[in-house]
Design an enzyme around this catalytic site. Structure first.
Site, PDB file in Angstrom:
ATOM      1  CG  HIS A  29      22.821  70.352  39.575  1.00 13.34           C
ATOM      2  ND1 HIS A  29      21.450  70.210  39.450  1.00 13.34           N
ATOM      3  CD2 HIS A  29      23.037  70.686  40.881  1.00 13.34           C
ATOM      4  CE1 HIS A  29      20.872  70.447  40.618  1.00 13.34           C
ATOM      5  NE2 HIS A  29      21.814  70.745  41.494  1.00 13.34           N
TER       6      HIS A  29
ATOM      7  CE1 TYR B  63      18.090  69.961  31.413  1.00 16.06           C
ATOM      8  CE2 TYR B  63      16.791  71.904  31.972  1.00 16.06           C
ATOM      9  CZ  TYR B  63      17.195  70.602  32.245  1.00 16.06           C
ATOM     10  OH  TYR B  63      16.695  69.956  33.344  1.00 16.06           O
TER      11      TYR B  63
END
Length: 472
Positions: free
Chosen positions: A71, A134
């Site tokens: 992605h 993240y």
């Protein structure tokens, strides 16, 4: 799980531009371990971008072989592992020559990766109970542009440690397109404000019809609007060039003009600076010699203190101060600007042609600056990643007075320069039909700083001849 303790903080480049591997210091003993997963000062000093994270996400994975799809999002992310180990794969899905470049590495708690906007991110767990974390510098939005790539794309040819046929993959990730069918992520946009003005038109000529460049006049985007914060999806923009300004120097001394000057020249740049800071945008702002009083006996440097004489100069100085508060800024200070539309050079040319003999001040000194040169200099600073800050940008060469320039215009257009009568500022003001705002007597700006970046300003009087040759 075996973690390498005692690493030095080291940032390493990869074949994908902007994708950085970070070896992380992890401190451990019999009780466990500790690390600073994000430490802004240390990590930016080591070479990581100061990307301004706004959200922290964690993906927990029970089983070995869990594989998350490729992605690419329109934001930056800092990827690390809290526990466990992964095989990470990144594919550049941005427009440009590096499109399709692949990089892979293993990540455990002692290693992290900075993933720039538009680079496809994926991973496969190599240990059970893996927590993948993240940091991102924008919030998810359904209106943002994303790109996806099939995990088994033969062009990328990612060497997955666990064959994809044996891996745990979502049905959605299995349906993603091949690299040949991916719509690349476009670069962050450049927004040019004040696009119908003299400088705005020069910026149009400089940047052309590049798809990532937008032009906005006041009709398109009013920089004084209280709704400016929500007027655009600002995270999509990488650079704002503010060529919008209130430049009616004499009218600025009236009550109505004073309010307009402060709204456009001071309040609007302050609002743009807040937007730029929040969204990590580079803000380019055009300043003026009028922030100085003109009493210096040398050329003004970028760090000379402000001392404006009138409302226009005061409002421009306030705008400069506001813009200087945003980390990524270029303040381009210029003087005696000539471009498309009504200006001093065209006025003198018209007077010469019509047989009118003008009276022109001969005690204000400076250099002409042509808008094409300002546009070229702005693009140079941005695209060459010059250090942020203030830069003087005018024409180069000897200084002249307005009377000198008027005589040159007459001569270059085939008329007698002796028809120009030199007068003092006081004489000109006393004969004017309306109030004249105070002007600096010395508008000469030192060009050393911008020349050191590799930019060569045009010579003023040479550029004047070229301008007249193309505007007759």
């Amino acid at each position: 799980m075996s973690i390498e303790f005692g690493k030095q903080l080291v940032v390493t480049e990869t074949p994908i531009p902007g994708l950085l591997v970070v070896d992380m210091p992890v401190h451990g003993d019999s009780r466990g371990w500790f690390k600073e997963n994000w430490q802004r000062q240390k990590m930016t000093d080591a070479g990581l971008p100061d990307f301004g994270p706004v959200q922290n996400n964690i993906s927990f994975n029970d089983a070995v072989g869990t594989t998350r799809g490729i992605h690419a999002e329109p934001w930056d992310k800092f990827v690390s592992v809290a526990t466990g180990r992964i095989f990470g794969a990144w594919v550049d899905l941005r427009e440009g020559p590096s499109f399709g470049t692949v990089f892979t590495t293993e990540i455990d708690p002692s290693r992290a990766v900075f993933v720039p906007r538009g680079v496809g991110n994926s991973y496969q767990t190599l240990e059970p109970d893996t927590a993948y974390a993240y940091l991102v510098n924008d919030h998810w939005s359904p209106d943002a542009a994303y790109a996806f790539l099939n995990l088994s794309d033969p062009t990328a040819n990612i060497p997955w440690p666990i064959p994809l046929a044996e891996a745990e993959i979502s049905e959605k990730d299995k349906q993603h397109p091949a690299l040949a069918d991916v719509a690349p992520i476009a670069p962050r946009k450049v927004l040019i404000l004040g696009s119908n003005g003299q400088l705005g038109r020069a910026l149009r000529a400089e940047y052309g019809d590049a798809p990532h460049v937008e032009y906005a006049s006041r009709t398109d985007l009013d920089v004084t609007s209280p709704d400016l914060d929500s007027a655009r999806r600002w995270r999509d923009y990488g650079t704002i060039i503010n060529a919008a300004a209130y430049t009616a120097v004499d009218t600025a001394e009236t009550s109505e003009g004073r309010a307009a000057a402060w709204a456009v020249n001071a309040a609007a740049p302050a609002a743009l600076a807040r937007i730029a800071t929040e969204h990590g945008i580079t803000l380019v702002h055009v300043s003026s010699d009028y922030v100085f009083d003109g009493t210096a006996e040398r050329a003004y440097r970028e760090d000379d203190p402000f001392s404006p004489l009138g409302v226009y100069g005061q409002s421009k100085a306030a705008g400069d101060i506001a813009v200087s508060t945003t980390p990524r800024h270029y303040i381009v200070r210029t003087s005696w600007v000539i471009g498309e539309g009504s200006n001093f050079v065209r006025t003198m040319s018209s007077l010469a042609e019509r047989g009118v003999d003008p009276r022109v001040v001969d005690d204000q000194h400076g250099r002409l600056t042509f808008t094409a040169d300002i546009a070229r200099g702005i693009r140079h600073l941005v695209e060459h990643h010059a250090p942020y800050g203030t830069y003087n940008l005018t024409g180069e060469g000897p200084t002249h007075t307005w009377a000198d320039i008027a005589r040159s215009v007459f001569e270059l257009t085939g008329h007698d320069p002796a028809r120009v009568t030199a007068v003092t500022t006081e004489e000109f003001s006393s004969s004017a039909r309306a109030a004249i705002a105070p002007r600096p007597r010395n508008s000469t700006l030192d060009l050393t700083k911008i020349i050191r970046t590799g930019f060569t300003p045009a010579t003023s009087m040479t550029a004047l001849g070229e301008y007249l040759a193309t505007h007759e």
